[in-house]
Design a protein around this motif. Structure first.
Motif, PDB file in Angstrom:
ATOM      1  N   ARG A 209      29.686  29.124 -63.411  1.00 41.28           N
ATOM      2  CA  ARG A 209      31.125  28.899 -63.573  1.00 41.28           C
ATOM      3  C   ARG A 209      31.386  27.826 -64.621  1.00 41.28           C
ATOM      4  N   ILE A 210      30.555  26.771 -64.583  1.00 39.74           N
ATOM      5  CA  ILE A 210      30.699  25.719 -65.594  1.00 39.74           C
ATOM      6  C   ILE A 210      30.464  26.300 -66.977  1.00 39.74           C
ATOM      7  N   GLY A 211      29.432  27.103 -67.095  1.00 40.40           N
ATOM      8  CA  GLY A 211      29.127  27.717 -68.380  1.00 40.40           C
ATOM      9  C   GLY A 211      30.274  28.576 -68.891  1.00 40.40           C
ATOM     10  N   LYS A 212      30.887  29.351 -67.997  1.00 38.96           N
ATOM     11  CA  LYS A 212      32.012  30.194 -68.402  1.00 38.96           C
ATOM     12  C   LYS A 212      33.186  29.349 -68.861  1.00 38.96           C
ATOM     13  N   GLU A 213      33.447  28.264 -68.124  1.00 41.65           N
ATOM     14  CA  GLU A 213      34.572  27.398 -68.486  1.00 41.65           C
ATOM     15  C   GLU A 213      34.358  26.777 -69.856  1.00 41.65           C
ATOM     16  N   TYR A 214      33.137  26.275 -70.092  1.00 42.39           N
ATOM     17  CA  TYR A 214      32.870  25.600 -71.347  1.00 42.39           C
ATOM     18  C   TYR A 214      32.710  26.578 -72.500  1.00 42.39           C
ATOM     19  N   ALA A 215      32.331  27.808 -72.175  1.00 35.92           N
ATOM     20  CA  ALA A 215      32.202  28.814 -73.223  1.00 35.92           C
ATOM     21  C   ALA A 215      33.562  29.298 -73.702  1.00 35.92           C
ATOM     22  N   ALA A 216      34.592  29.117 -72.883  1.00 34.83           N
ATOM     23  CA  ALA A 216      35.947  29.505 -73.277  1.00 34.83           C
ATOM     24  C   ALA A 216      36.488  28.440 -74.226  1.00 34.83           C
ATOM     25  N   HIS A 217      36.275  28.660 -75.525  1.00 33.09           N
ATOM     26  CA  HIS A 217      36.537  27.614 -76.511  1.00 33.09           C
ATOM     27  C   HIS A 217      38.005  27.254 -76.647  1.00 33.09           C
ATOM     28  N   ASP A 218      38.896  28.167 -76.268  1.00 33.82           N
ATOM     29  CA  ASP A 218      40.315  27.912 -76.508  1.00 33.82           C
ATOM     30  C   ASP A 218      41.109  27.666 -75.237  1.00 33.82           C
ATOM     31  N   SER A 219      40.424  27.458 -74.115  1.00 31.59           N
ATOM     32  CA  SER A 219      41.145  27.213 -72.866  1.00 31.59           C
ATOM     33  C   SER A 219      40.319  26.303 -71.967  1.00 31.59           C
ATOM     34  N   GLY A 220      40.995  25.720 -70.984  1.00 32.96           N
ATOM     35  CA  GLY A 220      40.333  24.803 -70.073  1.00 32.96           C
ATOM     36  C   GLY A 220      41.206  23.585 -69.845  1.00 32.96           C
ATOM     37  N   SER A 221      40.606  22.509 -69.387  1.00 30.57           N
ATOM     38  CA  SER A 221      41.337  21.270 -69.134  1.00 30.57           C
ATOM     39  C   SER A 221      40.760  20.153 -69.998  1.00 30.57           C
ATOM     40  N   PHE A 222      41.609  19.191 -70.317  1.00 31.63           N
ATOM     41  CA  PHE A 222      41.212  18.089 -71.196  1.00 31.63           C
ATOM     42  C   PHE A 222      42.023  16.862 -70.784  1.00 31.63           C
TER      43      PHE A 222
ATOM     44  N   VAL B 139      37.337  19.348 -77.671  1.00 29.06           N
ATOM     45  CA  VAL B 139      37.332  17.881 -77.623  1.00 29.06           C
ATOM     46  C   VAL B 139      36.908  17.328 -78.988  1.00 29.06           C
ATOM     47  N   TYR B 140      35.924  17.973 -79.613  1.00 32.81           N
ATOM     48  CA  TYR B 140      35.533  17.569 -80.961  1.00 32.81           C
ATOM     49  C   TYR B 140      36.707  17.743 -81.934  1.00 32.81           C
ATOM     50  N   THR B 141      37.442  18.838 -81.764  1.00 35.28           N
ATOM     51  CA  THR B 141      38.603  19.064 -82.630  1.00 35.28           C
ATOM     52  C   THR B 141      39.637  17.964 -82.458  1.00 35.28           C
ATOM     53  N   PHE B 142      39.863  17.549 -81.214  1.00 37.09           N
ATOM     54  CA  PHE B 142      40.829  16.471 -80.972  1.00 37.09           C
ATOM     55  C   PHE B 142      40.395  15.192 -81.689  1.00 37.09           C
ATOM     56  N   ILE B 143      39.119  14.866 -81.594  1.00 37.03           N
ATOM     57  CA  ILE B 143      38.615  13.650 -82.248  1.00 37.03           C
ATOM     58  C   ILE B 143      38.818  13.744 -83.756  1.00 37.03           C
ATOM     59  N   GLU B 144      38.578  14.917 -84.326  1.00 38.45           N
ATOM     60  CA  GLU B 144      38.767  15.093 -85.764  1.00 38.45           C
ATOM     61  C   GLU B 144      40.236  14.979 -86.152  1.00 38.45           C
ATOM     62  N   LEU B 145      41.150  15.446 -85.281  1.00 38.92           N
ATOM     63  CA  LEU B 145      42.582  15.294 -85.546  1.00 38.92           C
ATOM     64  C   LEU B 145      43.005  13.835 -85.460  1.00 38.92           C
TER      65      LEU B 145
ATOM     66  N   ILE C  26      33.220   7.832 -75.110  1.00 41.38           N
ATOM     67  CA  ILE C  26      32.719   9.038 -74.448  1.00 41.38           C
ATOM     68  C   ILE C  26      31.573   8.635 -73.534  1.00 41.38           C
ATOM     69  N   LYS C  27      31.466   9.287 -72.424  1.00 46.43           N
ATOM     70  CA  LYS C  27      30.373   8.988 -71.493  1.00 46.43           C
ATOM     71  C   LYS C  27      29.039   9.440 -72.078  1.00 46.43           C
ATOM     72  N   GLN C  28      28.032   8.583 -71.956  1.00 50.06           N
ATOM     73  CA  GLN C  28      26.687   8.955 -72.406  1.00 50.06           C
ATOM     74  C   GLN C  28      26.221  10.202 -71.667  1.00 50.06           C
ATOM     75  N   GLY C  29      25.687  11.154 -72.422  1.00 48.18           N
ATOM     76  CA  GLY C  29      25.161  12.371 -71.821  1.00 48.18           C
ATOM     77  C   GLY C  29      26.203  13.410 -71.492  1.00 48.18           C
ATOM     78  N   ALA C  30      27.466  13.154 -71.802  1.00 48.75           N
ATOM     79  CA  ALA C  30      28.526  14.111 -71.468  1.00 48.75           C
ATOM     80  C   ALA C  30      28.386  15.368 -72.315  1.00 48.75           C
ATOM     81  N   TYR C  31      28.815  16.494 -71.738  1.00 47.57           N
ATOM     82  CA  TYR C  31      28.893  17.741 -72.485  1.00 47.57           C
ATOM     83  C   TYR C  31      30.340  17.920 -72.915  1.00 47.57           C
ATOM     84  N   LEU C  32      30.587  17.922 -74.213  1.00 54.55           N
ATOM     85  CA  LEU C  32      31.953  18.025 -74.722  1.00 54.55           C
ATOM     86  C   LEU C  32      32.250  19.446 -75.170  1.00 54.55           C
ATOM     87  N   ARG C  33      33.367  19.977 -74.687  1.00 57.13           N
ATOM     88  CA  ARG C  33      33.802  21.286 -75.151  1.00 57.13           C
ATOM     89  C   ARG C  33      34.233  21.207 -76.606  1.00 57.13           C
ATOM     90  N   SER C  34      34.210  22.333 -77.277  1.00 57.65           N
ATOM     91  CA  SER C  34      34.454  22.339 -78.723  1.00 57.65           C
ATOM     92  C   SER C  34      35.821  21.767 -79.062  1.00 57.65           C
TER      93      SER C  34
END
Length: 312
Positions: free
Chosen positions: A82-95, A284-290, A274-282
């Motif tokens: 389930r975690i994998g599916k959530e994180y694989a959904a690049h354009d949806s989820g929670s942040f 989140v990287y976009t937000f940082i770049e913005l 960011i927390k050490q060892g965290a897995y960031l969804r794609s």
């Protein structure tokens, strides 16, 4: 021991100990299921099933305990999927972003707006607190990242990256005597009652440090966490304000004027944590770049691998 063996044990019980039905359910062969179960029993050193000839009839006592462990393991596997599916959904989820009032009120609105236009399916939440509180939110997984100026670089368990620099400004009514000065000094500022940030917020430590270096003891009349509160009391004539430059808008704050004082108090760097060892969804990287075009995904990942704070 492997996951196939555990799956076969669980499915054999679910199919009322019929290995043929278990094999059909798992799209494999009955001999393969039987062999895998026997190999698992040999590895564990106990019989999982009672047998009559080649047929299994039920669970042994240790087999019941094995099944309990198998069920727990398989539940965790499903959770991972389930975690994998959530994180694989690049354009949806929670942040969730944890930040201070100044960042949330003055710096983030345009960034959040741009982000939501790119990712309308993402559920974005903003949590506010002082720097220590928002750092704890990231460490406890309540938030994906934190944005603040003070204190977060020294907190264990966090990786921080520079987002942008800013300077303080002194604000006062337009007719204030300070605006007649050709080059404002710390001594002049210290001669008036001051309204500024609480000690935990918005570069206050640099303000205190600058006065301390000159052995000045300013009259800090009022402390607040909110620049709007500071400006309100300045407009009432209670003193001069020292606020983050981003919090002053000449159009909106028509009852005040501002003087940049970065040369007196130094420049401030707001950082992303960011927390050490965290897995960031794609996204989140976009937000940082913005938030800061000087950072990109490669830089963020490099900093996380290095396990240290990143400097420009």
């Amino acid at each position: 021991m492997n996951l196939h063996q555990l799956r076969f044990v669980r499915e054999a019980v679910r199919q009322n100990y019929n290995l043929t039905d278990a094999a059909k359910s798992l799209f494999t062969s009955q001999p393969g299921v039987s062999k895998a179960i026997i190999e698992l029993e040999e590895e564990l050193g106990v019989d999982i099933f009672t047998r009559h000839g080649k047929r299994i009839r039920g669970l042994t006592e240790p087999g019941r305990l094995v099944l309990q462990s198998v069920e727990l393991i398989m539940q965790e596997i499903e959770s991972l999927k389930r975690i994998g599916k959530e994180y694989a959904a690049h354009d949806s989820g929670s942040f969730t972003i944890a930040t201070t009032h100044t960042q949330a009120r003055y710096m983030l609105p345009k960034v959040v707006q741009a982000f939501m236009q790119k990712y309308p399916k993402v559920r974005l939440s903003l949590l506010q607190g002082n720097p220590k509180q928002i750092a704890d939110m990231v460490k406890s997984d309540q938030a994906d990242l934190a944005i603040a100026t003070e204190a977060i670089t020294t907190i264990d368990g966090l990786i921080t990256l520079p987002a942008y620099q800013w300077e303080h400004v002194v604000v006062a009514p337009p007719e204030h005597p300070l605006f007649k000065s050709r080059a404002i000094s710390l001594e002049e500022i210290a001669s008036y009652p001051i309204i500024t940030y609480d000690a935990a917020f918005a570069g206050r430590s640099k303000i205190d440090h600058a006065f301390g270096l000159r052995s000045l003891k300013p009259d800090v009349l009022l402390e607040a966490i909110d620049a709007d509160v500071i400006k309100t009391y300045v407009e009432l004539g209670m003193g001069i304000g020292i606020i983050a430059g981003m919090a002053f808008d000449a159009e909106r704050d028509r009852g005040l004027r501002a003087i940049p004082v970065g040369h007196l108090f130094g420049m401030n760097t707001s950082r992303v944590a960011i927390k050490q060892g965290a897995y960031l969804r794609s996204y989140v990287y976009t937000f940082i770049e913005l938030l800061t075009p000087t950072l990109n995904r490669k830089m963020v990942e490099s900093a996380m691998r290095g396990g240290d704070n990143y400097e420009l």
